[in-house]
Structure formats: C-alpha cells, structure tokens
Design a protein around this motif. Structure first.
Motif, PDB file in Angstrom:
ATOM      1  N   VAL A   1       0.828  -1.192   0.000  1.00 23.85           N
ATOM      2  CA  VAL A   1       0.000   0.000   0.000  1.00 23.85           C
ATOM      3  C   VAL A   1       0.868   1.249   0.000  1.00 23.85           C
ATOM      4  CG1 VAL A   1      -1.752   1.313   1.249  1.00 23.85           C
ATOM      5  CG2 VAL A   1      -1.889  -1.190   1.157  1.00 23.85           C
ATOM      6  N   ALA A   2       1.813   1.308   0.926  1.00 27.70           N
ATOM      7  CA  ALA A   2       2.677   2.468   1.055  1.00 27.70           C
ATOM      8  C   ALA A   2       3.929   2.073   1.807  1.00 27.70           C
ATOM      9  CB  ALA A   2       1.966   3.614   1.778  1.00 27.70           C
ATOM     10  N   THR A   3       5.049   2.713   1.478  1.00 28.38           N
ATOM     11  CA  THR A   3       6.297   2.492   2.191  1.00 28.38           C
ATOM     12  C   THR A   3       6.933   3.827   2.525  1.00 28.38           C
ATOM     13  OG1 THR A   3       7.627   2.317   0.163  1.00 28.38           O
ATOM     14  CG2 THR A   3       6.724   0.275   1.066  1.00 28.38           C
ATOM     15  N   ILE A   4       7.817   3.795   3.518  1.00 30.05           N
ATOM     16  CA  ILE A   4       8.536   4.995   3.921  1.00 30.05           C
ATOM     17  C   ILE A   4       9.892   4.585   4.476  1.00 30.05           C
ATOM     18  CG2 ILE A   4       7.442   5.010   6.201  1.00 30.05           C
ATOM     19  CD1 ILE A   4       7.531   8.124   6.015  1.00 30.05           C
ATOM     20  N   ASN A   5      10.951   5.246   4.028  1.00 33.70           N
ATOM     21  CA  ASN A   5      12.269   4.932   4.539  1.00 33.70           C
ATOM     22  C   ASN A   5      12.595   5.809   5.742  1.00 33.70           C
ATOM     23  OD1 ASN A   5      13.162   7.426   3.564  1.00 33.70           O
ATOM     24  ND2 ASN A   5      14.529   6.561   2.020  1.00 33.70           N
ATOM     25  N   GLY A   6      13.787   5.606   6.301  1.00 33.43           N
ATOM     26  CA  GLY A   6      14.145   6.318   7.512  1.00 33.43           C
ATOM     27  C   GLY A   6      14.205   7.816   7.357  1.00 33.43           C
TER      28      GLY A   6
ATOM     29  N   GLY B   1      12.136   9.525   5.372  1.00 32.83           N
ATOM     30  CA  GLY B   1      10.830  10.049   5.042  1.00 32.83           C
ATOM     31  C   GLY B   1      10.424   9.941   3.592  1.00 32.83           C
ATOM     32  N   ARG B   2      11.247   9.301   2.763  1.00 34.73           N
ATOM     33  CA  ARG B   2      10.871   9.101   1.372  1.00 34.73           C
ATOM     34  C   ARG B   2       9.757   8.066   1.277  1.00 34.73           C
ATOM     35  NH1 ARG B   2      13.526  10.089  -3.566  1.00 34.73           N
ATOM     36  NH2 ARG B   2      12.805   8.736  -5.259  1.00 34.73           N
ATOM     37  N   THR B   3       8.716   8.369   0.512  1.00 35.23           N
ATOM     38  CA  THR B   3       7.527   7.530   0.467  1.00 35.23           C
ATOM     39  C   THR B   3       7.268   6.981  -0.923  1.00 35.23           C
ATOM     40  OG1 THR B   3       6.081   9.432   0.058  1.00 35.23           O
ATOM     41  CG2 THR B   3       6.452   8.793   2.353  1.00 35.23           C
ATOM     42  N   ASP B   4       6.500   5.900  -0.953  1.00 35.33           N
ATOM     43  CA  ASP B   4       6.025   5.315  -2.186  1.00 35.33           C
ATOM     44  C   ASP B   4       4.626   4.781  -1.922  1.00 35.33           C
ATOM     45  OD1 ASP B   4       6.961   2.562  -4.387  1.00 35.33           O
ATOM     46  OD2 ASP B   4       6.112   4.515  -4.860  1.00 35.33           O
TER      47      ASP B   4
ATOM     48  N   SER C   1       3.326   8.117   7.157  1.00 36.37           N
ATOM     49  CA  SER C   1       4.260   8.979   7.865  1.00 36.37           C
ATOM     50  C   SER C   1       4.918   8.181   8.975  1.00 36.37           C
ATOM     51  CB  SER C   1       3.556  10.218   8.428  1.00 36.37           C
ATOM     52  OG  SER C   1       2.549   9.853   9.358  1.00 36.37           O
ATOM     53  N   ARG C   2       5.999   8.722   9.528  1.00 31.70           N
ATOM     54  CA  ARG C   2       6.667   8.047  10.629  1.00 31.70           C
ATOM     55  C   ARG C   2       7.133   9.072  11.649  1.00 31.70           C
ATOM     56  NH1 ARG C   2      11.165   4.503   8.286  1.00 31.70           N
ATOM     57  NH2 ARG C   2      11.854   4.259  10.466  1.00 31.70           N
TER      58      ARG C   2
ATOM     59  N   ASN D   1       8.909   5.611  17.591  1.00 29.82           N
ATOM     60  CA  ASN D   1       9.056   4.283  16.989  1.00 29.82           C
ATOM     61  C   ASN D   1       7.753   3.857  16.322  1.00 29.82           C
ATOM     62  OD1 ASN D   1      11.598   4.355  18.117  1.00 29.82           O
ATOM     63  ND2 ASN D   1      11.307   2.597  19.452  1.00 29.82           N
ATOM     64  N   ALA D   2       7.169   4.762  15.572  1.00 32.37           N
ATOM     65  CA  ALA D   2       5.843   4.517  15.029  1.00 32.37           C
ATOM     66  C   ALA D   2       5.750   4.931  13.570  1.00 32.37           C
ATOM     67  CB  ALA D   2       4.788   5.263  15.836  1.00 32.37           C
ATOM     68  N   VAL D   3       4.894   4.222  12.856  1.00 32.49           N
ATOM     69  CA  VAL D   3       4.537   4.570  11.494  1.00 32.49           C
ATOM     70  C   VAL D   3       3.018   4.623  11.423  1.00 32.49           C
ATOM     71  CG1 VAL D   3       4.572   2.171  10.675  1.00 32.49           C
ATOM     72  CG2 VAL D   3       4.903   4.060   9.049  1.00 32.49           C
ATOM     73  N   TYR D   4       2.501   5.517  10.592  1.00 33.20           N
ATOM     74  CA  TYR D   4       1.072   5.750  10.519  1.00 33.20           C
ATOM     75  C   TYR D   4       0.604   5.672   9.077  1.00 33.20           C
ATOM     76  CZ  TYR D   4       2.322   7.793  15.012  1.00 33.20           C
ATOM     77  OH  TYR D   4       2.837   8.000  16.265  1.00 33.20           O
ATOM     78  N   LEU D   5      -0.662   5.363   8.917  1.00 32.57           N
ATOM     79  CA  LEU D   5      -1.297   5.398   7.609  1.00 32.57           C
ATOM     80  C   LEU D   5      -2.621   6.128   7.751  1.00 32.57           C
ATOM     81  CD1 LEU D   5      -1.016   4.442   4.628  1.00 32.57           C
ATOM     82  CD2 LEU D   5      -2.502   2.519   5.253  1.00 32.57           C
ATOM     83  N   GLN D   6      -2.667   7.343   7.225  1.00 32.31           N
ATOM     84  CA  GLN D   6      -3.905   8.108   7.186  1.00 32.31           C
ATOM     85  C   GLN D   6      -4.643   7.756   5.912  1.00 32.31           C
ATOM     86  OE1 GLN D   6      -5.257  10.388   9.504  1.00 32.31           O
ATOM     87  NE2 GLN D   6      -7.034  10.171   8.149  1.00 32.31           N
TER      88      GLN D   6
END
Length: 121
Positions: free
Chosen positions: A48-53, A55-58, A70-71, A76-81
């Motif tokens: 669905v979505a990825t994010i690196n350390g 903040g780069r997203t796909d 977002s992270r 120590n959390a990642v979120y999906l809005q």
C-alpha cells in the motif's frame, strides 16, 4: 527480532477516514524501512505504502492521493492516514519492516498481526 503492533482498524462508511498506527520494538527504529500492506479475501498481500528512515515515500497507484504514510522516529511509530475510503479498501492491513544499513536491506521481513479495515457502502 522486530516486533510490530498495529492498531486503528475498524468499520467506517464509504467516504470516511481512518488512521492506522504501528509501533515497533526490538531494533533501532531509524534503521527500519517501514510499510503498510493489505490483503483482502482471495487476494494476494499487496504493498500500500512504504517509507524509509529519511521520510521518502512510495504508494500503490490505487491509494495515491487518498492515503498518506508517515513516521515518527521518536515514537518508533509509522502511521497510515486513509481518506476517501471505498469498499474496495476493505482488507486486513499489515505493518511491515526490514532492517537497513546505509542503502542496503540487511534483515528479514517482519510483520505485524494485522488490523481489519472494513468500509461499508
């Protein structure tokens, strides 16, 4: 070993919004490449979505413009809005991570237990 715990799933009407959270432990969070995947009944588990350390997203094309990953490294959390949800978004959503070193992925896949998202019409 990395432990991932998701929360925030539930039932929402079409057009509504939901925010998923994933808390990670067992590793330096900034070294983790993070993502959200989903799997509907009879379907494969898809990114669905990825994010690196940094903040780069796909994003998958099906959610681009509607979902935001977002992270928060301090938490120590990642979120999906998830906005403008449709019944086609109904699935079990899984948090995913892999350890990285510099630009290389150096560890196995880690998965959360999954959280159900159901979008009613």
């Amino acid at each position: 070993q990395v432990q991932l715990v998701e929360s925030g799933g539930g039932l929402v009407q079409a057009g509504g919004s939901l925010r998923l959270s994933c808390k990670a432990s067992g590793s330096t969070f900034s070294s983790l490449f993070m993502g959200w995947y989903r799997q509907a009944p009879g379907r494969t588990r898809d990114m669905v979505a990825t994010i690196n350390g940094g903040g780069r997203t796909d994003y998958a094309n099906s959610v681009k413009g509607r979902f935001t990953i977002s992270r928060d490294n301090a938490q120590n959390a990642v979120y999906l809005q998830m906005n403008s949800l449709t019944p086609e978004d109904t699935a079990v959503y899984y948090c995913h991570s892999r350890r990285t070193f510099a630009t290389a992925v150096v560890g196995p896949d880690y998965w959360g237990q999954g959280t159900q998202v159901t979008v009613s019409s």
